[in-house]
Design a protein around this motif. Sequence first.
Motif, PDB file in Angstrom:
ATOM      1  N   ALA A 104      18.862 -29.685   4.809  1.00 38.33           N
ATOM      2  CA  ALA A 104      19.982 -30.553   4.425  1.00 38.33           C
ATOM      3  C   ALA A 104      21.239 -30.201   5.210  1.00 38.33           C
ATOM      4  O   ALA A 104      22.000 -31.086   5.619  1.00 38.33           O
ATOM      5  CB  ALA A 104      20.249 -30.431   2.925  1.00 38.33           C
ATOM      6  N   TYR A 138      22.976 -32.802   7.426  1.00 35.10           N
ATOM      7  CA  TYR A 138      24.340 -33.144   7.036  1.00 35.10           C
ATOM      8  C   TYR A 138      25.201 -33.279   8.288  1.00 35.10           C
ATOM      9  O   TYR A 138      26.009 -34.209   8.408  1.00 35.10           O
ATOM     10  CB  TYR A 138      24.900 -32.063   6.109  1.00 35.10           C
ATOM     11  CG  TYR A 138      26.355 -32.269   5.732  1.00 35.10           C
ATOM     12  CD1 TYR A 138      26.700 -33.044   4.645  1.00 35.10           C
ATOM     13  CD2 TYR A 138      27.388 -31.678   6.470  1.00 35.10           C
ATOM     14  CE1 TYR A 138      28.030 -33.239   4.289  1.00 35.10           C
ATOM     15  CE2 TYR A 138      28.715 -31.863   6.132  1.00 35.10           C
ATOM     16  CZ  TYR A 138      29.026 -32.647   5.045  1.00 35.10           C
ATOM     17  OH  TYR A 138      30.347 -32.844   4.704  1.00 35.10           O
ATOM     18  N   PHE A 193      13.001 -34.466   1.906  1.00 29.23           N
ATOM     19  CA  PHE A 193      13.985 -34.875   0.903  1.00 29.23           C
ATOM     20  C   PHE A 193      15.322 -34.225   1.227  1.00 29.23           C
ATOM     21  O   PHE A 193      16.379 -34.845   1.121  1.00 29.23           O
ATOM     22  CB  PHE A 193      13.516 -34.470  -0.496  1.00 29.23           C
ATOM     23  CG  PHE A 193      14.324 -35.059  -1.612  1.00 29.23           C
ATOM     24  CD1 PHE A 193      13.962 -36.261  -2.184  1.00 29.23           C
ATOM     25  CD2 PHE A 193      15.453 -34.400  -2.107  1.00 29.23           C
ATOM     26  CE1 PHE A 193      14.704 -36.820  -3.222  1.00 29.23           C
ATOM     27  CE2 PHE A 193      16.200 -34.941  -3.137  1.00 29.23           C
ATOM     28  CZ  PHE A 193      15.821 -36.153  -3.696  1.00 29.23           C
ATOM     29  N   ALA A 245      18.697 -35.992   2.075  1.00 26.26           N
ATOM     30  CA  ALA A 245      19.806 -35.601   1.201  1.00 26.26           C
ATOM     31  C   ALA A 245      21.002 -35.159   2.037  1.00 26.26           C
ATOM     32  O   ALA A 245      22.161 -35.482   1.713  1.00 26.26           O
ATOM     33  CB  ALA A 245      19.371 -34.484   0.260  1.00 26.26           C
ATOM     34  N   GLY A 276      24.195 -37.159   2.010  1.00 22.88           N
ATOM     35  CA  GLY A 276      25.393 -36.417   1.618  1.00 22.88           C
ATOM     36  C   GLY A 276      26.501 -36.559   2.644  1.00 22.88           C
ATOM     37  O   GLY A 276      27.663 -36.784   2.291  1.00 22.88           O
ATOM     38  N   LEU A 296      18.556 -43.880   0.411  1.00 22.24           N
ATOM     39  CA  LEU A 296      18.205 -43.560  -0.971  1.00 22.24           C
ATOM     40  C   LEU A 296      16.815 -44.086  -1.313  1.00 22.24           C
ATOM     41  O   LEU A 296      16.039 -43.418  -2.007  1.00 22.24           O
ATOM     42  CB  LEU A 296      19.252 -44.137  -1.929  1.00 22.24           C
ATOM     43  CG  LEU A 296      20.590 -43.392  -1.969  1.00 22.24           C
ATOM     44  CD1 LEU A 296      21.615 -44.179  -2.785  1.00 22.24           C
ATOM     45  CD2 LEU A 296      20.416 -41.991  -2.550  1.00 22.24           C
ATOM     46  N   MET A 323      14.418 -41.688   0.228  1.00 21.80           N
ATOM     47  CA  MET A 323      14.365 -40.433  -0.508  1.00 21.80           C
ATOM     48  C   MET A 323      13.471 -40.540  -1.736  1.00 21.80           C
ATOM     49  O   MET A 323      12.640 -39.668  -2.006  1.00 21.80           O
ATOM     50  CB  MET A 323      15.773 -40.006  -0.935  1.00 21.80           C
ATOM     51  CG  MET A 323      16.631 -39.454   0.171  1.00 21.80           C
ATOM     52  SD  MET A 323      18.292 -39.031  -0.425  1.00 21.80           S
ATOM     53  CE  MET A 323      17.917 -37.693  -1.557  1.00 21.80           C
TER      54      MET A 323
END
Length: 449
Positions: free
Chosen positions: A26, A30, A158, A162, A166, A287, A290
């Motif tokens: 992540a 990110y 995931f 995410a 995020g 989303l 995910m």
Amino acid sequence: MRQETETKTSGFPLRRSVAASALGNATEWYDYGVYAATATYLTDAFFPGSLGTLGTMLGFAVSFLLRPLGGMVWGPLGDRIGRKAVLATTILLMALSTGLIGILPTHAGAGVLAPILLITLRVVQGFSTGGEYGGAATYLAECATDRKRGFLGSFLEFGTLAGFVGGSTVVLACQLILGSTGMHDGGWRIPFLLAVPLGLIGWYLRAHLDESPVFNELAEQPDRDQPPTGLREVLTTYRREVLTLIGLVVALNVVNYTLLTYQPTYLQRTLGLGESTTTAMMLIGQLVMMISLPFFGRLSDRVGRRPLWLVSLVGLAVLAIPMYWLMGKGTAWAITGFVILGLLYVPQLSTISSTFPAIFPTHVRYAGFALGYNISTAIFGGTAPLVNEAVIEKTGWSLFPAGYMVAASLIGLIAWTFLRETAGTSLHGTEIPDADTPTPNHPPVAVSR
């Protein structure tokens, strides 16, 4: 040994391993999510001259040039000293190189030094990422039980989405609070700075992990029984496996970096959608992806990895161009096309960490994964936004990203023919995992071909 492994990796330790692996992923993504969502602001801040958007896309692509070198360094190191120590180091480097972008001077204040500093930090990020993904996927695959490797491994991806979601959410929140003017005046820095605390949390979790039981089993063997490791062993003994991985990653990453990274720029500059509309649309699609990841991961444990990859590759090759044509018909159609392509891509994405580590045996798993994955990603993944933008600017053909995805999917289909089925297969030992080859105390698993 099999029963012992399943006991060691059950319960809370396994959940902690999944969480620590996913959080590192992540953190990596990110950075990509924030960079993609702030591309227009970064262009104004660092590349206001003739390079423009191409300069920003170059800043994205250049971070991938060091990924193969990072894989050559971190991969063999992870096979020698263990997965845990390398993963704790790479997440710190990733977080710091991303966070420092938030305090860089702009072109207006520092001239040409500003983009040079930006490129330098992107190179550091790429070098650290060269050991991050292969290590996280390898560690998680070796900790997961054989029968649930696809399901548990899907949570690594995931973490990918995410991180992307995020990053996009933080950028959207800043856009809504600060407005376009505020973002251009320095609000774009906030999302980058938030990478530092995220990385520190991931480092703490990884620093307190147990080592992979599969690695420990091999490490505990007497020195005389240790198989050869390192890049030479990978390139001389496992060339077919490396080439298979490279071909699959061509398909995986051209789609990934076109659909998830270049898409905001494409929607704004080519289709004329607004900044907030684009960010919101990306969030909706991500989303949906995910939510579906664990489903496809679990499905791969039941029917095999190869059938899911086949459906995904064929579906993308057939529908990429129609869906990109549909995106040009308005916002609602853009969301529809993006979601459909995203769902076609998820069968690949959800099974990366259960498919790719299983291509190699334990003693070269980290090195083989890191080398093949990062070479392919550096050439075909990180460059995808730059290639898409350059071709569209030169030719005016707005459907080129879809054509690029089709070509990559066809390459992936060729590599798929050489992919062994490994669903339910043990990753222990120094033999190449194969569901058709029984391992001690572990009969072949019936999976679809």
